[in-house]
Design an enzyme around this catalytic site. Structure first.
Site: not given
Ligand code: UDX
Ligand code: UDX
Length: 475
Positions: A169, A224, A280
């Site tokens: 993603e 990724k 991430c």
């Molecule tokens: C994402 C990406 O999928 C992950 O790879 C990345 O590194 C972090 O962002 P995200 O959706 O942001 O994950 O994480 P989170 O909001 O914590 O959601 C994960 C969900 O999975 C939680 O709601 C948790 O309860 C659920 N979970 C976890 C299950 O349902 N089963 C499990 O065994 C573990």
């Molecule tokens: C990131 C990646 O962009 C996305 O593709 C991946 O799937 C998940 O991780 P996200 O963490 O949601 O997404 O936010 P992003 O917009 O990338 O920003 C990451 C951090 O960098 C934030 O703290 C943001 O404030 C900072 N940032 C970003 C800066 O300080 N300056 C910039 O110009 C851009």
């Protein structure tokens, strides 16, 4: 293969919005999102859409259209795995806290758990799609677990088989819906061409074919990590340049504009800030460094590790700047903190630079008022105490009892600035750039400072402000 039923394990920031968009664009497919966390599922099912567990612009409208039409949220993991033709794994993949690779390698415990659940409950042929960001070759782990189960069941008539795909993603929080509806690219990696084509057909419901890239499994998994590492590297690069601008009298906005005008470089991800946060970047770079070291490439690992080191140093530098400008002490000084989320338009605080910066200001004895339009008081309390617990090896910690400083939460932006010694902008929320800064400069103390770590004040006329102003990268 025709897909009628999709199951997504993990109803988080990735699983929730991604499945909502798939359900919206593919009315003919039934999409079930399951999660072990029943509170989270209950929140997704709440009638009041303001109580959805995550805030993402545009998400409410899609949930309104799709929920209980062809999008369902449930804790019944077994049932929905057994009915699914295709399963997305979207669980969280945190960094290991102990044991081999602690602090760097990804903890695959949840991936393993999901694989075992899938192996047990799936029926017939099922396509498994890795959505979570994973270390390269995780698909092999998943395959091994699934194959072991298939073998042990081969005596039964109920034969099952699996194809594994990687479909990372790239959505960015705050613009997730737009990123999902109009992606720069969709990446699908795999070995089974039929399975790849099946997933391609789903995306083709709304994504032009030339934006769908297919690769082998390992390239997809690695891409990724590398995409995130490149993005984080740009943020560290521009933050390092901001410090140089402050030292030399240059202006980082102007430098960004000049550098970004080169079409080879592009103008995105060139805004300085308080350091990158989010779930991430840090995790993926740590993981990349771990991989490099594992494969005997320590120089490559150290190259990427510096992106993180710069990010940490940059946050420390912001704290030092605040302390120095306020005459070397923050004891009992009122400081207003604007923003706690790691970026604007999200309620997510994971790895937010605000956590470290606020923690340090409290340790300097400051009295903080913290505002964020979407992050609530409970979340801030959790983040600060978890941060300290980690530093104190899991012992319970509370600022109010042990520290000189204190903090309180404000859900509003008026009546909070009077007699403040400083205002610190940490998140780039639009509401902060449209505040009446002239009025605020009259309310704060005469010697007060406004610290703008996001460069929001570059957009306003500062001539009438009766206060000291520090804007990141503005020499
Ligand atoms: C994402 C990406 O999928 C992950 O790879 C990345 O590194 C972090 O962002 P995200 O959706 O942001 O994950 O994480 P989170 O909001 O914590 O959601 C994960 C969900 O999975 C939680 O709601 C948790 O309860 C659920 N979970 C976890 C299950 O349902 N089963 C499990 O065994 C573990
Ligand atoms: C990131 C990646 O962009 C996305 O593709 C991946 O799937 C998940 O991780 P996200 O963490 O949601 O997404 O936010 P992003 O917009 O990338 O920003 C990451 C951090 O960098 C934030 O703290 C943001 O404030 C900072 N940032 C970003 C800066 O300080 N300056 C910039 O110009 C851009």
């Amino acid at each position: 293969m025709i897909i009628n039923n999709i199951c997504c394990i993990g109803a988080g920031y990735v699983g929730g919005p991604t499945m909502a968009v798939i359900a919206d664009k593919c009315e003919h497919i039934k999409v079930n999102i399951v999660d072990i966390n029943s509170d989270r599922i209950n929140s997704w099912n709440k009638t009041d859409l303001n109580q959805l567990p995550i805030f993402e612009p545009g998400l409410k409208d899609i949930i309104l259209r799709t929920r209980n039409r062809n999008l369902f949220f449930s804790t019944n993991i077994e049932e929905h795995i057994s009915r699914a033709d295709l399963i997305f794994i979207s669980v969280n993949t945190p960094i290991k806290q102990s044991g081999v690779g602690a602090g760097m390698a990804v903890n695959l415990q949840y991936i393993e758990l999901c694989s075992r659940q899938i192996a047990k409950f799936a029926k017939g042929h099922t396509i498994i799609v890795e959505k979570s960001t994973l270390p390269v070759r995780t698909a092999q782990t998943i395959k091994t677990i699934l194959n072991a189960e298939v073998k042990s069941e081969s005596k039964n008539n109920d034969l099952k088989s699996f194809s594994i795909l990687s479909n990372p993603e790239f959505l960015s929080e705050g613009s997730a819906i737009n990123d999902l509806e109009k992606p720069d690219r969709v990446l699908i990696g795999g070995e089974d061409n039929d399975a790849i084509q099946t997933l391609v057909e789903i995306y083709k419901n709304w994504v032009p074919s030339n934006r769908i890239i297919t690769t082998n499994l390992w390239s997809s998994e690695l891409s990724k990590l590398i995409a995130n590492a490149f993005l984080a590297q740009r943020v560290s690069s521009i933050n390092s340049v901001a410090s140089l601008c402050e030292a030399t009298g240059a202006n980082v906005e102007e430098v960004s504009l000049a550098v970004g005008a080169d079409s080879r470089l592009g103008n995105k991800f060139l805004s300085p800030g308080p350091g990158f946060g989010g779930s991430c970047f840090k995790k993926d770079i740590l993981n990349l460094v771990y991989l490099c070291n594992h494969f005997g490439l320590p120089e490559v690992g150290s190259y990427w590790e510096n992106v993180l080191k710069l990010n940490n140093w940059h946050q420390e530098k912001i704290v030092k700047t605040i302390v120095n400008k306020l005459f070397g002490t923050l004891t009992d000084k009122k400081i207003v903190i604007l923003g706690f989320a790691f970026k604007a338009n999200t309620n997510d605080t994971r790895e937010s630079p605000a956590i470290f910066i606020v923690d340090q200001l409290l340790k300097e004895g400051a009295n903080l008022i913290i505002h964020d339009p979407k992050v609530n008081e409970e979340q801030i309390e959790n983040d600060l105490s978890n941060f300290n617990r980690k530093q104190l090896n899991n012992k319970k910690y509370s600022y109010s009892q042990n520290d000189k400083g204190s903090w309180s939460y404000s859900s509003k932006l008026f009546d909070i600035f009077s007699n403040a010694h400083a205002v610190v902008i940490l998140t780039d929320w639009n509401e902060y750039s449209i505040l009446d800064w002239e009025e605020i400069s009259n309310q704060v103390l005469n010697t007060a400072w406004i610290f703008d770590t996001r460069g929001l004040l570059n957009r306003i006329n500062l001539e009438n402000l009766n206060t000291n102003i520090w804007i990141i990268g503005n020499g």
